[in-house]
Design a protein around this motif. Structure first.
Motif, PDB file in Angstrom:
ATOM      1  N   VAL A   2       0.065  -2.456   9.745  1.00  0.00           N
ATOM      2  CA  VAL A   2      -0.349  -2.023  11.082  1.00  0.00           C
ATOM      3  C   VAL A   2       0.868  -1.635  11.910  1.00  0.00           C
ATOM      4  O   VAL A   2       0.892  -0.586  12.574  1.00  0.00           O
ATOM      5  N   ALA A  29      -6.528  -4.192  14.677  1.00  0.00           N
ATOM      6  CA  ALA A  29      -6.275  -4.340  13.241  1.00  0.00           C
ATOM      7  C   ALA A  29      -5.335  -5.496  12.926  1.00  0.00           C
ATOM      8  O   ALA A  29      -5.371  -6.039  11.815  1.00  0.00           O
ATOM      9  N   SER A  46      -7.011  -8.542  11.472  1.00  0.00           N
ATOM     10  CA  SER A  46      -7.709  -8.530  10.186  1.00  0.00           C
ATOM     11  C   SER A  46      -6.917  -7.902   9.043  1.00  0.00           C
ATOM     12  O   SER A  46      -7.290  -8.067   7.881  1.00  0.00           O
ATOM     13  N   GLN A  47      -5.847  -7.200   9.352  1.00  0.00           N
ATOM     14  CA  GLN A  47      -5.100  -6.495   8.320  1.00  0.00           C
ATOM     15  C   GLN A  47      -3.692  -7.040   8.194  1.00  0.00           C
ATOM     16  O   GLN A  47      -3.221  -7.811   9.043  1.00  0.00           O
ATOM     17  N   GLU A  48      -3.006  -6.610   7.148  1.00  0.00           N
ATOM     18  CA  GLU A  48      -1.622  -7.009   6.933  1.00  0.00           C
ATOM     19  C   GLU A  48      -0.768  -6.513   8.102  1.00  0.00           C
ATOM     20  O   GLU A  48      -0.705  -5.310   8.385  1.00  0.00           O
ATOM     21  N   THR A 103      -3.665   3.063  13.166  1.00  0.00           N
ATOM     22  CA  THR A 103      -3.658   3.289  11.724  1.00  0.00           C
ATOM     23  C   THR A 103      -4.387   4.570  11.322  1.00  0.00           C
ATOM     24  O   THR A 103      -4.384   4.944  10.147  1.00  0.00           O
TER      25      THR A 103
END
Length: 247
Positions: free
Chosen positions: A74, A65, A68-70, A41
């Motif tokens: 990612v 990522a 923890s991320q959408e 990212t």
């Protein structure tokens, strides 16, 4: 090596923070043909542009990522850098690898993430440390029990050094895992947890046997930390692995 020898860029994470493009130029200048990203990212368009200019392929990336991320955000970045193999390099509680129930939870998490990578035409993988190797369940390393619980499309990136430190007969483990292993992290050192790594070929790891046991897997050099100049260590590693290939 049927595929270009690569470097996991975590090896040069401190240098990447100062001048990413210079790092990639130096890696290409040593002779490596591929890199494995550790944060897709971080400016994916710029990263890909520089890699293309230098002739570096990006077959794989680590992707903490995703935990923890959408996922779509990612994976859009992963698509931009051009990687097909998306690897979770940890982030699952170590204690989960000590019981079948814990391993089942880890497998459920990874299988769920694989549904997202499937939509992008990518494959999800998992990278081990020693804590997926040390625990044994009914005689099998926890990593092997995990592999049995993963959907067939989910692959493994086996870190050969940490597998050895965890107590595995690494060639035998690789042979048992077979085609599930699409990538190897190749590193060297004193063979204990809390000591710096060395250039590949300068430590105690029997690297030729590891490579022979998984001949089709990507070879990715990674040195978590190193007391010598990191570029010198990468150069020595490249020279050693190239000699093995020519032998």
């Amino acid at each position: 090596m049927v595929k270009p020898l690569g470097v996991q860029l975590y090896t040069v994470r401190n240098q990447m923070k100062v001048d990413r493009d210079d790092v990639l130029r130096r890696i290409a200048g040593i002779g490596y043909g591929a890199v494995e990203a550790y944060d897709p990212t971080d400016d994916p368009k710029g990263f890909r542009r520089t890699a293309d200019d230098l002739g570096l392929t990006v077959p794989s990336t680590h992707a903490y990522a995703l935990l923890s991320q959408e996922p779509d955000a990612v994976l859009d970045a992963v698509a931009t850098i051009g990687a097909d193999l998306v690897i979770i390099p940890g982030g699952i509680a170590e204690e989960d690898f000590t019981t079948r129930d814990g391993i089942a939870r880890a497998a459920d998490l990874l299988n769920g993430l694989a549904e997202h990578t499937d939509r992008y035409g990518m494959r999800l993988g998992y990278h081990n440390h020693w804590w997926e190797i040390e625990p044994k369940i009914d005689g099998s390393h926890a990593l092997e029990v995990l592999a049995e619980s993963l959907a067939p499309r989910v692959f493994l990136e086996v870190d050969t050094y940490w597998a050895a430190v965890g107590g595995a007969d690494v060639p035998a483990l690789l042979r048992r895992l077979g085609d599930r292993v699409l990538a190897l992290h190749v590193k060297d050192g004193p063979g204990v947890k809390d000591r710096p790594h060395t250039a590949v070929g300068d430590g105690v790891m029997p690297v030729p046997g590891y490579l022979a046991a998984s001949p089709g897997a990507l070879r990715i050099v990674e040195l978590d930390n190193c007391d010598t100049d990191i570029y010198e260590a990468l150069d020595r590693s490249h020279a050693y692995l190239s000699r093995l290939e020519r032998a």
